[in-house]
Scaffold this motif. Structure first.
Motif, PDB file in Angstrom:
ATOM      1  N   PRO A  76      67.182  22.612  68.193  1.00 25.83           N
ATOM      2  CA  PRO A  76      66.885  22.180  66.813  1.00 25.83           C
ATOM      3  C   PRO A  76      65.381  22.089  66.576  1.00 25.83           C
ATOM      4  N   VAL A  77      64.995  22.205  65.298  1.00 22.11           N
ATOM      5  CA  VAL A  77      63.589  22.166  64.894  1.00 22.11           C
ATOM      6  C   VAL A  77      63.357  20.910  64.068  1.00 22.11           C
ATOM      7  N   PHE A  78      62.336  20.145  64.427  1.00 20.87           N
ATOM      8  CA  PHE A  78      61.966  18.925  63.701  1.00 20.87           C
ATOM      9  C   PHE A  78      60.619  19.190  63.033  1.00 20.87           C
ATOM     10  N   ARG A  79      60.611  19.188  61.697  1.00 22.03           N
ATOM     11  CA  ARG A  79      59.391  19.483  60.948  1.00 22.03           C
ATOM     12  C   ARG A  79      58.784  18.199  60.401  1.00 22.03           C
ATOM     13  N   ILE A  80      57.461  18.084  60.554  1.00 23.28           N
ATOM     14  CA  ILE A  80      56.709  16.922  60.045  1.00 23.28           C
ATOM     15  C   ILE A  80      55.893  17.402  58.855  1.00 23.28           C
ATOM     16  N   PRO A  81      56.295  17.081  57.621  1.00 16.90           N
ATOM     17  CA  PRO A  81      55.568  17.591  56.453  1.00 16.90           C
ATOM     18  C   PRO A  81      54.318  16.763  56.181  1.00 16.90           C
ATOM     19  N   GLY A  82      53.457  17.360  55.375  1.00 12.94           N
ATOM     20  CA  GLY A  82      52.326  16.590  54.856  1.00 12.94           C
ATOM     21  C   GLY A  82      51.086  16.703  55.710  1.00 12.94           C
ATOM     22  N   ARG A  83      49.959  16.486  55.032  1.00 11.70           N
ATOM     23  CA  ARG A  83      48.654  16.422  55.676  1.00 11.70           C
ATOM     24  C   ARG A  83      48.016  15.088  55.337  1.00 11.70           C
ATOM     25  N   ARG A  84      46.962  14.762  56.109  1.00 13.90           N
ATOM     26  CA  ARG A  84      46.231  13.526  55.798  1.00 13.90           C
ATOM     27  C   ARG A  84      45.399  13.668  54.529  1.00 13.90           C
ATOM     28  N   PHE A  85      44.992  14.891  54.221  1.00 15.89           N
ATOM     29  CA  PHE A  85      44.148  15.123  53.052  1.00 15.89           C
ATOM     30  C   PHE A  85      44.684  16.353  52.313  1.00 15.89           C
ATOM     31  N   PRO A  86      44.509  16.397  50.994  1.00 10.86           N
ATOM     32  CA  PRO A  86      44.922  17.598  50.259  1.00 10.86           C
ATOM     33  C   PRO A  86      44.027  18.777  50.627  1.00 10.86           C
ATOM     34  N   VAL A  87      44.627  19.959  50.681  1.00  8.93           N
ATOM     35  CA  VAL A  87      43.910  21.164  51.105  1.00  8.93           C
ATOM     36  C   VAL A  87      44.113  22.250  50.061  1.00  8.93           C
ATOM     37  N   ASP A  88      42.993  22.810  49.573  1.00 14.81           N
ATOM     38  CA  ASP A  88      43.023  23.962  48.673  1.00 14.81           C
ATOM     39  C   ASP A  88      42.591  25.184  49.463  1.00 14.81           C
ATOM     40  N   ILE A  89      43.393  26.250  49.394  1.00 15.45           N
ATOM     41  CA  ILE A  89      43.142  27.457  50.177  1.00 15.45           C
ATOM     42  C   ILE A  89      42.803  28.600  49.227  1.00 15.45           C
ATOM     43  N   TYR A  90      41.695  29.309  49.523  1.00 18.26           N
ATOM     44  CA  TYR A  90      41.261  30.444  48.722  1.00 18.26           C
ATOM     45  C   TYR A  90      41.120  31.662  49.636  1.00 18.26           C
ATOM     46  N   TYR A  91      41.468  32.836  49.102  1.00 25.95           N
ATOM     47  CA  TYR A  91      41.387  34.071  49.869  1.00 25.95           C
ATOM     48  C   TYR A  91      40.474  35.056  49.142  1.00 25.95           C
ATOM     49  N   THR A  92      39.833  35.936  49.914  1.00 25.24           N
ATOM     50  CA  THR A  92      39.028  36.988  49.292  1.00 25.24           C
ATOM     51  C   THR A  92      39.950  38.019  48.645  1.00 25.24           C
ATOM     52  N   LYS A  93      39.450  38.613  47.579  1.00 24.65           N
ATOM     53  CA  LYS A  93      40.277  39.593  46.869  1.00 24.65           C
ATOM     54  C   LYS A  93      40.414  40.897  47.648  1.00 24.65           C
ATOM     55  N   ALA A  94      39.414  41.204  48.483  1.00 30.07           N
ATOM     56  CA  ALA A  94      39.441  42.450  49.261  1.00 30.07           C
ATOM     57  C   ALA A  94      38.803  42.173  50.615  1.00 30.07           C
ATOM     58  N   PRO A  95      39.144  42.958  51.631  1.00 24.93           N
ATOM     59  CA  PRO A  95      38.535  42.758  52.960  1.00 24.93           C
ATOM     60  C   PRO A  95      37.023  42.959  52.915  1.00 24.93           C
ATOM     61  N   TYR A 121      32.369  40.785  58.173  1.00 25.17           N
ATOM     62  CA  TYR A 121      32.822  39.410  57.935  1.00 25.17           C
ATOM     63  C   TYR A 121      31.818  38.383  58.450  1.00 25.17           C
ATOM     64  N   LEU A 122      30.973  38.752  59.426  1.00 24.55           N
ATOM     65  CA  LEU A 122      29.959  37.817  59.902  1.00 24.55           C
ATOM     66  C   LEU A 122      28.917  37.555  58.826  1.00 24.55           C
ATOM     67  N   GLU A 123      28.455  38.607  58.163  1.00 24.61           N
ATOM     68  CA  GLU A 123      27.514  38.449  57.062  1.00 24.61           C
ATOM     69  C   GLU A 123      28.160  37.688  55.906  1.00 24.61           C
ATOM     70  N   ALA A 124      29.437  37.963  55.650  1.00 24.92           N
ATOM     71  CA  ALA A 124      30.138  37.248  54.579  1.00 24.92           C
ATOM     72  C   ALA A 124      30.221  35.755  54.882  1.00 24.92           C
ATOM     73  N   CYS A 125      30.427  35.387  56.142  1.00 31.56           N
ATOM     74  CA  CYS A 125      30.463  33.969  56.514  1.00 31.56           C
ATOM     75  C   CYS A 125      29.117  33.298  56.270  1.00 31.56           C
ATOM     76  N   VAL A 126      28.025  33.985  56.635  1.00 34.17           N
ATOM     77  CA  VAL A 126      26.690  33.419  56.433  1.00 34.17           C
ATOM     78  C   VAL A 126      26.415  33.206  54.944  1.00 34.17           C
ATOM     79  N   VAL A 127      26.724  34.203  54.130  1.00 31.07           N
ATOM     80  CA  VAL A 127      26.504  34.079  52.684  1.00 31.07           C
ATOM     81  C   VAL A 127      27.360  32.964  52.096  1.00 31.07           C
ATOM     82  N   SER A 128      28.618  32.855  52.525  1.00 31.09           N
ATOM     83  CA  SER A 128      29.504  31.814  51.997  1.00 31.09           C
ATOM     84  C   SER A 128      29.008  30.423  52.368  1.00 31.09           C
ATOM     85  N   VAL A 129      28.511  30.266  53.595  1.00 30.91           N
ATOM     86  CA  VAL A 129      27.975  28.960  54.005  1.00 30.91           C
ATOM     87  C   VAL A 129      26.813  28.557  53.118  1.00 30.91           C
ATOM     88  N   LEU A 130      25.881  29.479  52.868  1.00 28.49           N
ATOM     89  CA  LEU A 130      24.727  29.160  52.024  1.00 28.49           C
ATOM     90  C   LEU A 130      25.149  28.896  50.584  1.00 28.49           C
TER      91      LEU A 130
END
Length: 727
Positions: free
Chosen positions: A364-383, A387-396
């Motif tokens: 059997p599987v026991f699932r624990i729902p919920g997080r301690r904090f609300p989380v909003d997830i965003y994705y890039t529209k295209a690859p 990705y290393l340069e994209a991470c640096v730009v996003s951080v700044l």
């Protein structure tokens, strides 16, 4: 700076002629000594006190004279108190030189010529007219000026002693600082140039006396600062006369316990405590799925302990798939079938629950729902192309445009993390003060623990912290203050080929559900060492192998030093003996942390290896030979042929890892701990063996024809060396 550097080079050359040697810091020390000396005789006396040069020799005195002439000196600065005193004395001298203009009254005088007596009546008339025209207030103004001059003179006389006292105090304070700095420099020079081992008994007593004097001066200064603080902050609180109920103070331990309990109740798993404990009691195997931060890792063991539930094995972070964990799951599955009272919990935040449930006979599987904090997830529209340069730009972008909150960036490995850290630091330097402060902190498995601990330090006010991490920070580490998380969607995964016996570590895309995760490999040891009488050595080697190639630390800014330190541990025979040498030297140093810093060895890995060794030693009797290792890993062998190394059984082309002690030696027969495919198929932890040992320890696995040495055949130009040639 250029002049001082040239002077130090000149001093270094002179020392080479006088003494035949010149250490790194000695020229700077002699230049500083000359600058502090007020005369050539004082410089010679200071040189005599160092006992490094014989001042009586003419060439030494000539060197001291030239050094005295070459050293630049600043013009002597007059203390502010002395300048004020000199100005007051000059003003007093000028005041004393003032005289009143007396009136020209008529009176008898010497006889004069007629030509001279003739114009006198006119001058007397003019003087008389001027006196009659001058106002009567002139005499009063003159008297007032005299009074003011006398008062100023008296004030100056009273001010001079105070100025002298203030000047004396400033001089004594400056003298105290200079003497303390001079004492500090003398102690540092003696420790750096000579050390306690090379000092005689009188010199050692003198050094200890100087240290004691320095410590007493520091204590005296701290005591004075505390006394001054007490005087400035001293106040009187009137005693309370009214009666009132004062609540009893809560002990610190009780307050901390209450805070911990409040934190436990706030976790998402807390409302499901009773249901979880009941499910564990009803089922032998339970698959648990819960979000990161839900509390499953920390709280489930406590719930089971509080409810006195026995015989429970919990496999946390079950998604960390490696060869060892897959074998572990199979063993636990078989054991559970024969031990019905054994409870097995399989937990993870990112888990293919259906697959694990089917593997454990549809548990059997026991699932624990919920997080301690609300989380909003965003994705890039295209690859992203990079990705290393994209991470640096996003951080700044986040740092400039978003509200306060620290940033966590996931990357695949140490090389990418160091590149990302360099890019962020370089762009922050380029933007300068236009950008708020950004603290860039890396964390990966091979980073020393003291550098890893920096990510847990509080972020300074007005700054933002960005943690660039491998998947070690996803589920194994909790960092407070993280608000923004960047995940490029790539991870390094291990895959094992049973046909070639090789583990491949490659960068692969991951889905939205699963994220890159950290992994830990545990090495098991076969007790064949009893046969060869080398239990202690094999225990050490097995424990060192269990730390997953995290023994040496190679910082990017000290690559040459780290490589030199690693080469110093090399011994004939291979990498297993190098690990044994490292551990033995660490033990000989008294498990010194400073020794680890100096030799670029990770103290955390050595401590972990010591713990593993102690556990293994508790399972074995007290009794390294390469034969013992060959008996345990006889199927991990390779032979040098015309085209390079190939595995004995499957003829798989392989290469010795560049960090191996045998990389440049290339013996004919080698045994390796593991095969890892990165840019090439590398053998890690390699040891040189004799082909005859394989028939001796594994006649069921090898045939004599497979193990023919082939030394009579034509070998490549860079022929491998035999065991006898390697020594």
């Amino acid at each position: 700076m250029a002049a001082m550097a040239g002077l130090e080079r000149w001093v270094s050359g002179q020392l080479q002629e006088l003494l035949g040697l010149s250490a790194r810091h000695v020229p700077a020390f002699l230049v500083a000594l000359a600058r502090r000396s007020r005369s050539l005789e004082e410089l010679l006396e200071r040189l005599r006190e160092t006992e490094a040069l014989r001042v009586e020799e003419p060439r030494v005195r000539e060197f001291a004279s030239q050094l005295w002439e070459k050293v630049p000196r600043e013009a002597p600065r007059e203390p502010p108190g002395r300048a004020a005193e000199r100005a007051a004395l000059e003003l007093q001298r000028q005041n004393r030189g003032y005289r009143l203009v007396e009136s020209d009254e008529e009176g008898p005088g010497p006889a004069q010529d007629h030509a001279q007596d003739e114009p006198r009546p006119r001058r007397r008339h003019l003087r008389r007219r001027r006196r009659s025209e001058s106002p009567p207030e002139a005499t009063t103004a003159y008297e007032e000026a005299q009074k003011r001059l006398k008062m100023a003179e008296e004030d100056q006389k009273a001010l001079i002693p105070e100025l002298r006292k203030r000047s004396r105090r400033e001089y004594l304070a400056k003298r105290e600082r200079e003497k303390l700095e001079e004492l500090e420099l003398e102690i540092q020079d003696e420790e750096l140039l000579f050390g306690e081992d090379s000092l005689s008994a009188p010199e050692l007593r003198e050094l200890r006396y100087k240290r004691r004097l320095r410590d007493l001066a520091r204590e005296y200064k701290r005591a004075g600062d505390r006394e001054q603080l007490e005087r400035s902050s001293r106040y009187h609180i009137p005693e309370e006369t009214r009666e009132k109920d004062v609540p009893e103070a809560v002990p610190e331990a009780e307050r901390r316990r209450q805070s911990l309990q409040d934190g436990r109740r706030a976790l998402p798993i807390f409302p499901f405590r009773d249901e979880l404990v009941a499910a564990v009691g009803q089922h032998q195997v339970l698959v648990i799925e819960g979000e990161t931060g839900s509390g499953k890792t920390t709280q489930i063991p406590q719930y089971l302990h509080e409810e006195r539930v026995p015989s429970v094995i919990m496999i946390d972070e079950a998604h960390e798939r490696t060869l060892h964990t897959d074998v572990l799951f199979g063993l636990i599955k078989d054991i559970a079938r024969f031990r019905p009272h054994l409870k097995v919990l399989v937990a993870s935040a990112t888990l293919d629950t259906e697959r694990f449930s089917a593997f454990f006979d549809h548990a059997p599987v026991f699932r624990i729902p919920g997080r301690r904090f609300p989380v909003d997830i965003y994705y890039t529209k295209a690859p992203e192309a990079d990705y290393l340069e994209a991470c640096v730009v996003s951080v700044l972008q986040i740092h400039v445009t978003q509200p306060p909150g620290d940033i966590l960036v996931f990357l695949t490995g140490q090389e990418e993390i160091e590149a990302c850290v360099e890019l962020l630091q370089e762009r922050c330097r380029r933007l300068g003060s236009r950008l708020p402060e950004l603290l860039v902190l890396p964390i990966y498995a091979n980073l020393p623990s003291e550098l890893q601990a920096r990510i847990f330090e509080p972020t300074p006010p007005g700054a933002r912290k960005v943690v660039v991490a491998t998947n070690i920070a996803e589920t194994s580490v909790t960092i407070d203050g993280i608000v923004y998380v960047l995940d490029p969607g790539f991870c390094k995964q291990k895959s094992y080929s049973a046909r070639t016996g090789m583990e491949s570590l490659v960068v692969t895309p991951c889905s939205r559900v699963t994220a890159p995760v950290c992994h830990l490999c545990v090495t098991c040891v076969s007790p064949v060492c009893h046969l060869y009488g080398c239990t202690e050595e094999v225990l050490t080697v097995a424990a060192m192998l269990s730390v997953n190639n995290a023994v040496f630390y190679r910082p990017k800014d000290k690559v040459l030093h780290a490589d030199s330190a690693r080469v110093a541990f090399s011994v004939p025979g291979g990498d297993h003996l190098v690990l044994l040498n490292v551990y033995n030297q660490w033990v000989a140093s008294g498990h010194s942390l400073q020794w680890c810093y100096e030799h670029f060895v990770q103290a955390r890995s050595l401590r972990r290896a010591r713990d593993v060794r102690d556990q293994l030693q508790g399972l074995m009797e007290r009794f390294l030979s390469p034969q013992a290792i060959t008996a345990g890993f006889f199927y991990h062998t390779a032979r040098l042929s015309r085209g390079g190394y190939r595995t004995v059984k499957h003829q798989q082309p392989v290469f010795i890892h560049p960090n191996s002690a045998l990389f440049s030696l290339q013996p004919r027969w080698v045994l390796y701990h593991e095969l890892v495919c990165t840019s090439k198929e590398f053998m890690r932890q390699v040891i040189e063996i004799d082909s005859s040992w394989l028939l001796e320890v594994a006649p069921h696995y090898y045939q004599a024809k497979e193990l023919e040495d082939g030394s009579g055949r034509k070998m490549p130009k860079k022929a491998g060396k035999s065991r006898e040639e390697l020594g």
